[in-house]
Design a protein around this motif. Sequence first.
Motif, PDB file in Angstrom:
ATOM      1  N   PRO A  38     -27.815 -55.065  25.963  1.00  0.00           N
ATOM      2  CA  PRO A  38     -28.628 -56.006  25.127  1.00  0.00           C
ATOM      3  C   PRO A  38     -27.628 -56.970  24.315  1.00  0.00           C
ATOM      4  CG  PRO A  38     -29.804 -54.037  24.768  1.00  0.00           C
ATOM      5  CD  PRO A  38     -28.353 -53.593  25.633  1.00  0.00           C
ATOM      6  N   LEU A  39     -27.853 -58.166  24.018  1.00  0.00           N
ATOM      7  CA  LEU A  39     -27.051 -59.033  23.080  1.00  0.00           C
ATOM      8  C   LEU A  39     -27.221 -58.508  21.630  1.00  0.00           C
ATOM      9  CD1 LEU A  39     -25.704 -61.521  22.786  1.00  0.00           C
ATOM     10  CD2 LEU A  39     -27.862 -62.702  22.129  1.00  0.00           C
ATOM     11  N   GLU A  40     -28.235 -57.623  21.224  1.00  0.00           N
ATOM     12  CA  GLU A  40     -28.290 -57.287  19.803  1.00  0.00           C
ATOM     13  C   GLU A  40     -27.298 -55.640  19.972  1.00  0.00           C
ATOM     14  OE1 GLU A  40     -30.933 -57.686  21.646  1.00  0.00           O
ATOM     15  OE2 GLU A  40     -31.774 -59.330  20.829  1.00  0.00           O
ATOM     16  N   GLY A  41     -27.038 -55.065  20.816  1.00  0.00           N
ATOM     17  CA  GLY A  41     -26.361 -54.206  20.749  1.00  0.00           C
ATOM     18  C   GLY A  41     -24.670 -54.601  20.949  1.00  0.00           C
ATOM     19  N   LEU A  42     -24.252 -55.607  20.718  1.00  0.00           N
ATOM     20  CA  LEU A  42     -22.741 -55.880  20.871  1.00  0.00           C
ATOM     21  C   LEU A  42     -22.091 -55.556  19.472  1.00  0.00           C
ATOM     22  CD1 LEU A  42     -22.714 -59.284  22.722  1.00  0.00           C
ATOM     23  CD2 LEU A  42     -22.079 -57.097  23.812  1.00  0.00           C
ATOM     24  N   SER A  43     -20.849 -55.422  19.680  1.00  0.00           N
ATOM     25  CA  SER A  43     -20.069 -55.237  18.546  1.00  0.00           C
ATOM     26  C   SER A  43     -19.877 -56.397  17.540  1.00  0.00           C
ATOM     27  CB  SER A  43     -18.619 -54.471  18.831  1.00  0.00           C
ATOM     28  OG  SER A  43     -18.053 -55.568  19.521  1.00  0.00           O
ATOM     29  N   GLU A  44     -19.274 -56.178  16.245  1.00  0.00           N
ATOM     30  CA  GLU A  44     -19.402 -57.400  15.433  1.00  0.00           C
ATOM     31  C   GLU A  44     -18.214 -58.494  15.866  1.00  0.00           C
ATOM     32  OE1 GLU A  44     -18.513 -55.993  11.469  1.00  0.00           O
ATOM     33  OE2 GLU A  44     -20.244 -54.855  11.259  1.00  0.00           O
ATOM     34  N   ASP A  45     -17.228 -57.956  16.608  1.00  0.00           N
ATOM     35  CA  ASP A  45     -16.056 -58.814  17.165  1.00  0.00           C
ATOM     36  C   ASP A  45     -16.810 -59.682  18.205  1.00  0.00           C
ATOM     37  OD1 ASP A  45     -14.368 -58.008  15.118  1.00  0.00           O
ATOM     38  OD2 ASP A  45     -13.437 -56.364  16.618  1.00  0.00           O
ATOM     39  N   ASP A  46     -17.414 -58.831  19.335  1.00  0.00           N
ATOM     40  CA  ASP A  46     -17.879 -59.521  20.195  1.00  0.00           C
ATOM     41  C   ASP A  46     -18.881 -60.678  19.901  1.00  0.00           C
ATOM     42  OD1 ASP A  46     -16.182 -58.250  21.844  1.00  0.00           O
ATOM     43  OD2 ASP A  46     -17.640 -56.600  22.506  1.00  0.00           O
ATOM     44  N   MET A  47     -19.853 -60.114  18.864  1.00  0.00           N
ATOM     45  CA  MET A  47     -20.860 -61.087  18.545  1.00  0.00           C
ATOM     46  C   MET A  47     -20.140 -62.353  17.757  1.00  0.00           C
ATOM     47  SD  MET A  47     -24.008 -61.769  18.486  1.00  0.00           S
ATOM     48  CE  MET A  47     -24.788 -60.224  18.863  1.00  0.00           C
ATOM     49  N   LYS A  48     -19.224 -61.990  17.163  1.00  0.00           N
ATOM     50  CA  LYS A  48     -18.383 -63.133  16.523  1.00  0.00           C
ATOM     51  C   LYS A  48     -18.105 -64.242  17.507  1.00  0.00           C
ATOM     52  CE  LYS A  48     -14.693 -64.276  13.046  1.00  0.00           C
ATOM     53  NZ  LYS A  48     -13.813 -63.921  12.394  1.00  0.00           N
ATOM     54  N   LEU A  49     -17.409 -63.866  18.585  1.00  0.00           N
ATOM     55  CA  LEU A  49     -16.872 -64.686  19.855  1.00  0.00           C
ATOM     56  C   LEU A  49     -17.976 -65.290  20.414  1.00  0.00           C
ATOM     57  CD1 LEU A  49     -14.342 -62.088  21.463  1.00  0.00           C
ATOM     58  CD2 LEU A  49     -13.733 -64.110  19.937  1.00  0.00           C
ATOM     59  N   VAL A  50     -19.323 -64.662  20.614  1.00  0.00           N
ATOM     60  CA  VAL A  50     -20.355 -65.244  21.178  1.00  0.00           C
ATOM     61  C   VAL A  50     -20.648 -66.435  20.193  1.00  0.00           C
ATOM     62  CG1 VAL A  50     -22.656 -65.164  22.017  1.00  0.00           C
ATOM     63  CG2 VAL A  50     -21.034 -63.522  22.616  1.00  0.00           C
ATOM     64  N   MET A  51     -21.075 -66.335  18.804  1.00  0.00           N
ATOM     65  CA  MET A  51     -21.437 -67.173  18.106  1.00  0.00           C
ATOM     66  C   MET A  51     -20.600 -68.402  17.976  1.00  0.00           C
ATOM     67  SD  MET A  51     -24.284 -66.373  16.877  1.00  0.00           S
ATOM     68  CE  MET A  51     -24.691 -65.533  18.357  1.00  0.00           C
ATOM     69  N   GLU A  52     -19.245 -68.030  18.123  1.00  0.00           N
ATOM     70  CA  GLU A  52     -18.127 -69.421  18.094  1.00  0.00           C
ATOM     71  C   GLU A  52     -18.361 -70.212  19.368  1.00  0.00           C
ATOM     72  OE1 GLU A  52     -14.269 -67.850  17.735  1.00  0.00           O
ATOM     73  OE2 GLU A  52     -14.318 -67.167  15.709  1.00  0.00           O
ATOM     74  N   MET A  53     -18.692 -69.540  20.470  1.00  0.00           N
ATOM     75  CA  MET A  53     -18.926 -70.227  21.768  1.00  0.00           C
ATOM     76  C   MET A  53     -20.445 -71.069  21.492  1.00  0.00           C
ATOM     77  SD  MET A  53     -18.176 -67.200  24.409  1.00  0.00           S
ATOM     78  CE  MET A  53     -18.689 -68.180  25.761  1.00  0.00           C
ATOM     79  N   LYS A  54     -21.168 -70.330  20.827  1.00  0.00           N
ATOM     80  CA  LYS A  54     -22.607 -71.167  20.500  1.00  0.00           C
ATOM     81  C   LYS A  54     -22.222 -72.556  19.767  1.00  0.00           C
ATOM     82  CE  LYS A  54     -27.107 -70.650  18.834  1.00  0.00           C
ATOM     83  NZ  LYS A  54     -28.048 -69.508  17.945  1.00  0.00           N
ATOM     84  N   ALA A  55     -21.359 -72.074  18.781  1.00  0.00           N
ATOM     85  CA  ALA A  55     -21.152 -73.501  17.652  1.00  0.00           C
ATOM     86  C   ALA A  55     -20.265 -74.688  18.591  1.00  0.00           C
ATOM     87  CB  ALA A  55     -20.284 -72.884  16.590  1.00  0.00           C
ATOM     88  N   GLU A  56     -19.451 -73.922  19.533  1.00  0.00           N
ATOM     89  CA  GLU A  56     -18.817 -75.238  20.418  1.00  0.00           C
ATOM     90  C   GLU A  56     -19.866 -75.700  21.267  1.00  0.00           C
ATOM     91  OE1 GLU A  56     -15.785 -76.376  20.196  1.00  0.00           O
ATOM     92  OE2 GLU A  56     -14.983 -75.060  18.602  1.00  0.00           O
ATOM     93  N   ALA A  57     -20.988 -75.054  21.954  1.00  0.00           N
ATOM     94  CA  ALA A  57     -21.739 -75.550  22.450  1.00  0.00           C
ATOM     95  C   ALA A  57     -22.660 -76.636  21.907  1.00  0.00           C
ATOM     96  CB  ALA A  57     -22.490 -74.628  23.254  1.00  0.00           C
ATOM     97  N   MET A  58     -22.974 -76.251  20.487  1.00  0.00           N
ATOM     98  CA  MET A  58     -23.792 -76.997  19.820  1.00  0.00           C
ATOM     99  C   MET A  58     -23.188 -78.646  19.686  1.00  0.00           C
ATOM    100  SD  MET A  58     -26.549 -76.089  18.868  1.00  0.00           S
ATOM    101  CE  MET A  58     -26.974 -77.268  17.341  1.00  0.00           C
ATOM    102  N   LYS A  59     -21.853 -78.598  19.291  1.00  0.00           N
ATOM    103  CA  LYS A  59     -21.170 -79.919  19.210  1.00  0.00           C
ATOM    104  C   LYS A  59     -21.275 -80.431  20.544  1.00  0.00           C
ATOM    105  CE  LYS A  59     -17.503 -77.922  16.100  1.00  0.00           C
ATOM    106  NZ  LYS A  59     -16.136 -77.653  16.027  1.00  0.00           N
ATOM    107  N   THR A  60     -21.004 -79.800  21.836  1.00  0.00           N
ATOM    108  CA  THR A  60     -21.087 -80.706  22.914  1.00  0.00           C
ATOM    109  C   THR A  60     -22.387 -81.283  23.043  1.00  0.00           C
ATOM    110  OG1 THR A  60     -19.523 -79.288  24.013  1.00  0.00           O
ATOM    111  CG2 THR A  60     -20.732 -80.574  25.331  1.00  0.00           C
ATOM    112  N   ILE A  61     -23.600 -80.568  22.797  1.00  0.00           N
ATOM    113  CA  ILE A  61     -24.868 -80.833  23.070  1.00  0.00           C
ATOM    114  C   ILE A  61     -25.135 -82.197  22.002  1.00  0.00           C
ATOM    115  CG2 ILE A  61     -27.247 -80.104  22.636  1.00  0.00           C
ATOM    116  CD1 ILE A  61     -26.504 -77.477  23.644  1.00  0.00           C
ATOM    117  N   THR A  62     -24.507 -82.099  20.868  1.00  0.00           N
ATOM    118  CA  THR A  62     -24.858 -83.071  19.659  1.00  0.00           C
ATOM    119  C   THR A  62     -24.428 -84.317  20.340  1.00  0.00           C
ATOM    120  OG1 THR A  62     -24.626 -81.514  18.043  1.00  0.00           O
ATOM    121  CG2 THR A  62     -24.515 -83.859  17.597  1.00  0.00           C
ATOM    122  N   GLN A  63     -23.293 -84.344  21.147  1.00  0.00           N
ATOM    123  CA  GLN A  63     -22.577 -85.651  21.836  1.00  0.00           C
ATOM    124  C   GLN A  63     -23.460 -86.034  22.950  1.00  0.00           C
ATOM    125  OE1 GLN A  63     -18.617 -84.506  22.636  1.00  0.00           O
ATOM    126  NE2 GLN A  63     -17.771 -84.448  20.452  1.00  0.00           N
TER     127      GLN A  63
END
Length: 630
Positions: free
Chosen positions: A256-281
Amino acid sequence: MVQYNFKKITVVPPGKDFIDIILSRTQRQTPTVVHKGYAISRIRQFYMRKDHYKLALGQINTARNIIAKISKDYLRLLKYGDSLYRCKCLKVAALGRMCTVVKRISPSLAYLEQIRQHMARLPSIDPNTRTVLICGYPNVGKSSFMNKVTRADVDVQPYAFTTKSLFVGHTDYKYLRYQVIDTPGILDRPFEDRNIIEMCSITALAHLRAAVLFFLDISGSCGYSIAQQAALFHSIKSLFMNKPLVIVCNKTDLQPLEGLSEDDMKLVMEMKAEAMKTITQAVGPNEEGVLLTMSTLTDDGVMAVKNAACERLLEQRVDVKMKSKKMMDCLNRFHVAVPKPRDNKERPVCIPPAVLEARANAAAKEKKKLEKDIENENGGAGVYSASLKKHYILANDEWKEDILPEILDGHNVADFLDPDILVRCEELEREEGLRLEEQAAEDAFQIDGHELTQEQKEILAQIRKKKALLIQEHRMKKRTAESRPIVPRKFDKDRKFTTNRMGRQLSSMGVDPIAAINRARSQSRGRKRERSVSRAAADGDGMEIDGQQSNKKLRRTSRSRSRSRAPEEVIPGEGFKDSEQKKKAIKKAKASTRNRNKDARRGEADRVIPTLKPKHLFSGKRTLGKTSRR
């Protein structure tokens, strides 16, 4: 709208086939018709990044220009041809030069045919339609998702790089057709180190306007960690600019996504932030549906991912159209009229009484019971079987379900049925067959109304039996591959047809074979040389040495016989009275062929087809009067 369908590209024939096409189309007319020749035209242009492809097309274009120049030059020469024979020679020369040019470009034609076959194997991708593109590392579940949401059947295996090319499928969302493209897996390495399979995905991401689904395997079962997958996302994020992007966390049944470690969750959140920039454009700020989870094994979240990608792509396409100048020009032509209240009186919704009455009557009316309703009342399918005899039109409805009427016209039907009726029918048929055979035998032994003796009947029976066998053998040979022309008897190696064999067969039938054998032998001819020797001996001109004639005398005799005659000499049986009459006939025959020879015709069949529509009869204005002369 441009449609790319590489499978409809016509086959590129090799140089030899081009020459056959030219010559066959040129010689299809009569030999006296002059043609310009065949020119290669309307070569379809395709843009590709291969210099060899451009060189091949350039060579073909050059060959086309050379052939056109040859045609132009020889047409100029044909205008001054003094005879049709000269024109035919010029035509042959022109075709020869054209065939030489085509032979030189045979390697280019073969290369273009290979390019056509390669392009025909590519999928038909429409670059202008609504497209959803799936990308990510190998073995993260891209093909499994493709099989779930489309009718495509992509091979799915538990190892990397199962998908080696682009696969296209189609799905529906809000009554619109969407094109879904499954791309091969991409590895995180420098651009120059990627192979052809990875470059297919890179090219699709760079050139297609589509909603991108970046698949992320959060369980690590694909063989790559989340850090490696995040590095790939950041290395190709420039290809996601101005495109709707959705990050899909797959295989949540394993992790599950909630069971990821802190480092992996941080990487996923960074990817989400980059995706938000692309979607905003692309479509403006909208955080909903950027990061989704699913499992292709349990189908959990699969449809949500598809709907989110299609919805984002639809929003982006509508937004682009609304911002275009063409949309503003269309909006300026529309005028929406809104009614304004004319007083303060309320006008509620009203249903006319007649409509309410008709609705009530329709509800009160009993619905017609269908066969399906009867089936459901009696236990459903498999329990109730509908009767096919209920609609039979009979005098009495009670007869519909009868298998066989027992009582008919006051009599019991079973009393009139013989239990051994089938056996008796077979006996009747057998008896009839025996009678027909006896009748045929009696007719066979009667010739011209005269009765034969018993011995003659036996011989005739044997002859007819042999004839029937020969006919049957001939028919079997016709049905098989043994149907060949008749072989002369001098090539009869097996000695099947001999006089001895004929004598044995006639003797076995009780017929004296001597007369037939003598007649067959008397028809055979002696050798040609023996006849000539005997004829020379009979004339008394030959000088015999030890019973043989001299070879010198034979050669002298043969030369005298083969000596040529004068053309005007009359041979008995030709039908001429004297040599003067034969001279006149030869002179007339030469005069009749003089015009044909001048026209370079080979014979009477090589005829000239005149102009069927002369210009002086089919041009100009039509005046009053009859037009029958046309």
